[in-house]
Motif scaffolding. Structure first.
Motif, short mmCIF file in Angstrom:
data_model
loop_
_atom_site.label_atom_id
_atom_site.label_comp_id
_atom_site.label_asym_id
_atom_site.label_seq_id
_atom_site.Cartn_x
_atom_site.Cartn_y
_atom_site.Cartn_z
N GLU A 149 -24.31 -17.59 -8.91
CA GLU A 149 -23.74 -17.89 -10.22
C GLU A 149 -24.04 -19.32 -10.65
O GLU A 149 -24.43 -19.58 -11.79
N ILE A 150 -23.84 -20.26 -9.71
CA ILE A 150 -24.05 -21.67 -10.03
C ILE A 150 -25.53 -21.94 -10.29
O ILE A 150 -25.90 -22.66 -11.23
N ALA A 151 -26.40 -21.38 -9.46
CA ALA A 151 -27.84 -21.58 -9.62
C ALA A 151 -28.32 -21.00 -10.95
O ALA A 151 -29.13 -21.61 -11.66
N THR A 152 -27.83 -19.82 -11.28
CA THR A 152 -28.22 -19.18 -12.55
C THR A 152 -27.76 -20.02 -13.73
O THR A 152 -28.51 -20.21 -14.71
N ASN A 153 -26.55 -20.55 -13.65
CA ASN A 153 -26.05 -21.41 -14.72
C ASN A 153 -26.88 -22.68 -14.85
O ASN A 153 -27.17 -23.13 -15.97
N ALA A 154 -27.29 -23.26 -13.71
CA ALA A 154 -28.12 -24.46 -13.74
C ALA A 154 -29.44 -24.20 -14.46
O ALA A 154 -29.89 -25.02 -15.28
N ILE A 155 -30.04 -23.06 -14.17
CA ILE A 155 -31.33 -22.72 -14.81
C ILE A 155 -31.14 -22.45 -16.30
O ILE A 155 -31.95 -22.89 -17.13
N ASN A 156 -30.07 -21.77 -16.65
CA ASN A 156 -29.80 -21.51 -18.08
C ASN A 156 -29.55 -22.82 -18.84
O ASN A 156 -29.99 -22.97 -19.99
N CYS A 157 -28.86 -23.76 -18.18
CA CYS A 157 -28.61 -25.06 -18.82
C CYS A 157 -29.92 -25.82 -18.99
O CYS A 157 -30.13 -26.51 -20.00
N ALA A 158 -30.81 -25.71 -18.01
CA ALA A 158 -32.11 -26.36 -18.11
C ALA A 158 -32.93 -25.74 -19.24
O ALA A 158 -33.61 -26.45 -19.99
N TYR A 159 -32.84 -24.44 -19.38
CA TYR A 159 -33.58 -23.75 -20.44
C TYR A 159 -33.12 -24.22 -21.82
O TYR A 159 -33.94 -24.40 -22.73
#
Length: 260
Positions: A149-159
């Motif tokens: 969940e945290i990793a996915t959120n990090a990538i979405n924030c980067a996007y």
């Protein structure tokens, strides 16, 4: 050290107040000898002291810490030839071009009890959290759902910072990187933007690992390679700790960043 270098002075600066006093006043006139060792460690990297020393109370004005850190760092440091080659090879393999990708960093082993992967989530003591941080063996399988969940959120924030640009994902949990690159939704090229990262079978070494006598310089190459690559990104999303923040500071665009 005092025995090895008689007559010199070793300054012990135990806290930020002592550091600030040293910067502003130096050593007492009666004790001004050559300083051969100084160890400064501040959670903000010295930003507050730098800004205060330069008379800036409003960080929206003047070339403050965030503005000059990149220039000072790049002038002062460069990778050793073997690390520079590793960086070049990795970026070529991952299809990354300096200034044309976004970095996302997840700090999994950060030993903060209140963090998203802290005591309340893991159910471990502060001592055990610190052990995971410096010695490794972070329980990925136990925390896989939360880590994902945290990793996915990090990538979405980067996007969100640079839609469509490739995202370089890094973490101090090698199993989380492997999950994102090989198992998650981002492993599917139909997502619309590539998510890349270095998949490793070994956990990254902490620079403060207590077993340094059993390691070599080569064992730490990956950490320097990772931080330098993140520093070549156009934007960065980072979470707990200062590692991801540091990579953003050495980038050419410190203002393009968010915390996930």
């Amino acid at each position: 050290l005092k025995e090895a270098i008689p007559g010199n002075h070793i300054a012990h600066l135990p806290n930020s107040a002592a550091i600030e006093k040293f910067i502003e006043e130096g050593l007492p006139r009666s004790d001004r000898k050559q300083i051969v060792l100084a160890h400064l460690q501040l959670t903000d990297g010295g930003r507050i002291l730098f800004n205060k020393k330069n008379g800036e109370k409003d960080e929206s004005k003047g070339r403050l810490y965030n503005d000059v850190f990149h220039d000072v760092f790049r002038v002062t440091f460069q990778p050793s030839p073997i690390v520079a080659l590793r960086i070049e090879n990795t970026m070529t393999k991952l299809g990354l071009v300096p200034g044309q990708f976004t970095a996302a960093h997840m700090r999994a082993r950060y030993p903060a009890g209140s963090g998203p992967l802290g005591r309340s989530t893991i159910g471990e003591t502060s001592k055990q959290l610190s052990s995971y941080d410096k010695e490794g063996s972070w329980p990925f399988q136990k925390l896989k759902k939360k880590a994902a969940e945290i990793a996915t959120n990090a990538i979405n924030c980067a996007y969100e910072l640079n839609p469509g640009a490739p995202v370089y994902f890094a973490s101090d949990s090698h199993e989380t990187v492997q999950y994102i690159i090989e198992e998650s939704l981002f492993a599917n090229s139909s997502m619309g933007f590539p998510v890349v990262g270095v998949v490793s079978t070994t956990e990254p070494l902490h620079l403060d690992t207590p077993n340094r006598e059993n390691t070599t310089c080569r064992d730490y190459y990956a950490a320097f390679e990772e931080s330098w690559i993140m520093g070549l990104s156009s934007c960065a999303s980072y979470g707990m700790g200062g590692y991801g923040r540091f990579a953003n500071l050495i980038s050419s665009n410190v203002t393009c960043a968010n915390r996930h």
